[in-house]
Enzyme design. Structure first.
Site, short mmCIF file in Angstrom:
data_model
loop_
_atom_site.label_atom_id
_atom_site.label_comp_id
_atom_site.label_asym_id
_atom_site.label_seq_id
_atom_site.Cartn_x
_atom_site.Cartn_y
_atom_site.Cartn_z
N ALA A 66 0.93 -1.38 0.07
CA ALA A 66 0.02 -0.31 -0.22
C ALA A 66 0.95 1.38 -0.09
CB ALA A 66 -0.80 0.36 0.97
N GLY A 109 1.20 -4.62 1.29
CA GLY A 109 -0.30 -5.67 0.13
C GLY A 109 -0.27 -5.69 -0.88
N GLU A 112 -0.55 -9.12 -0.17
CA GLU A 112 -1.74 -9.61 -0.34
C GLU A 112 -2.49 -9.66 -1.58
OE1 GLU A 112 -2.10 -6.93 2.49
OE2 GLU A 112 -2.76 -7.53 4.44
N GLU A 132 5.02 -4.49 6.77
CA GLU A 132 4.44 -3.89 8.19
C GLU A 132 4.59 -3.71 9.45
OE1 GLU A 132 3.21 -5.97 6.22
OE2 GLU A 132 1.03 -5.17 5.04
#
Ligand code: CAA
Length: 258
Positions: A66, A109, A112, A132
């Site tokens: 992200a 992300g 993911e 993260e």
């Protein structure tokens, strides 16, 4: 359709391709990119000429997670109201098979996103991780859940708690990725697999994907019953009659998607 953060293209053989295209930011997944990605995928999902979807990045990065710059100053209330991650559910909800073709980093992300796909085909330079914890947060788009189901608790804990990255070979060994190829051929091999899937009986493919994914949401007994009903349901399709008749008569089937 033209986009700013992705390239979307319908390829021969029923493949809908989306290439993440923010190379300077290692394909960091900002809100605009995610909106475009989901829109392109949903258009392919609704296109009767497309049978399989592929998401890829570039040689250096599938996606580095992200967009940290976008989130840096966000408050809890802003994150809650924007609820950007709910967009990711649209990817999981796609009806057609989705393959991630991963070269370079698939972090946070990015990892993911790959795990939200149905299959992952990796280049041998691919690296998977959930870093993260280094940012003072945890994975927010399924990382603690899908990763644990894929690789087991011991390794998932190490990746999430202590930023352990997996090489492509390790990811293959632990069941996170389907296949590993040299970087020069990984995209072509992904397309080959996508075209094979796109040429298969469309209704059965759709029901098969739904049935495998039900494993995530159901207890075993419910899942077995769900699968059995889906199996019986497919006997109402012309493709089932065609497929079994073709086998019995030693010929290739012609799928109608009916
Ligand atoms: N968000 C925003 N920008 C990013 C980014 C990210 N996740 N990852 C890389 N970039 C940017 C860098 O800021 C840099 O931009 P500038 O040139 O403007 O400075 C550019 O991409 C190139 O990155 P680096 O110079 O850092 O490249 P590198 O080769 O030295 O390192 C890397 C590569 C190890 C992947 C490193 O960029 C990195 O650690 N990135 C962050 C990975 C990360 O923490 N991801 C998790 C994000 S949070 C998340 O994903 C939450 C969730 O679950 C949804």
């Amino acid at each position: 359709m033209s986009y700013e953060n992705i390239l979307a293209e319908k390829l021969e053989g029923g493949v809908g391709l989306v290439r993440l295209n923010r190379p300077k930011a290692l394909n960091a997944l900002n809100a605009d990119l995610m909106r475009e990605l989901v829109e392109a995928l949903m258009l392919f999902d609704a296109d009767p000429e497309v049978g399989c979807l592929v998401i890829t990045g570039n040689e250096k990065a599938f996606a580095a997670g992200a967009d940290i710059k976008e989130m840096e100053t966000a408050t809890t209330v802003e994150m809650l109201y924007n609820d950007r991650i709910s967009l990711w559910d649209r990817i999981h909800d796609l009806k057609k098979p989705v393959i991630a073709s991963v070269s370079g980093v698939a972090l946070g992300g990015g990892c993911e996103l790959a795990m939200a796909c149905d299959m992952i085909i990796a280049a041998d330079n691919a690296r998977f991780g959930q870093p993260e914890i280094n940012l003072g947060v945890i994975p927010g788009a399924g990382g603690t859940q899908r990763l644990t189901r894929a690789v087991g608790k011991a390794l998932a804990m190490e990746m999430v708690l202590n930023n352990r990255w997996l090489t492509a070979e390790e990811a293959y060994r632990f069941g996170l990725v389907n296949r590993v190829y040299a970087p020069e051929v990984v995209f072509d091999e992904t397309l080959r697999i996508a075209r094979e899937i796109a040429a298969r009986a469309p209704v059965a493919i759709r029901i098969a994907k739904e049935s495998v994914n039900a494993t995530y949401d159901m207890f075993l007994g419910d899942g077995i019953r769900f699968e059995r009903r889906n199996f019986y349901f497919l006997f109402s399709t012309e493709d089932q009659k065609e497929g079994m008749n073709a086998f019995v008569n030693k010929r290739d089937p012609k799928w109608q998607g009916k």
